[in-house]
Scaffold this motif. Structure first.
Motif: not given
Length: 77
Positions: A3-5, A8-10, A15-18
């Motif tokens: 994933v791009n930064a 990820f920030k958005t 992503y913490l769940d993934i």
């Protein structure tokens, strides 16, 4: 998963769940800059070691001797 930064920030929560299920590589300008990996449960260092070691074997039906040999070989590299 890669994933791009900005993505990820958005959607950091998503992503913490993934990351509980798989590693996430974060890129910036097309270059890998970080890897987000799940934390293993405390008290399972041997299981964590075997998990990482077995990921390198195509055949998951390995013997304890193969695991031992792999461990010894990596220790003395």
């Amino acid at each position: 998963m890669i994933v791009n930064a900005t993505e990820f920030k958005t959607r950091a929560g998503k992503y913490l769940d993934i990351v509980e299920k798989e590693e996430i590589i974060i890129t910036r300008n097309g270059k890998e800059v970080a890897k987000l990996v799940p934390i293993r449960k405390e008290g399972t260092p041997n299981a964590d070691f075997l998990y990482g070691l077995l990921s390198n074997f195509e055949n998951k039906d390995v013997t304890k001797e193969q695991i031992r040999d792999k461990r010894v070989n990596e220790k003395y590299k």
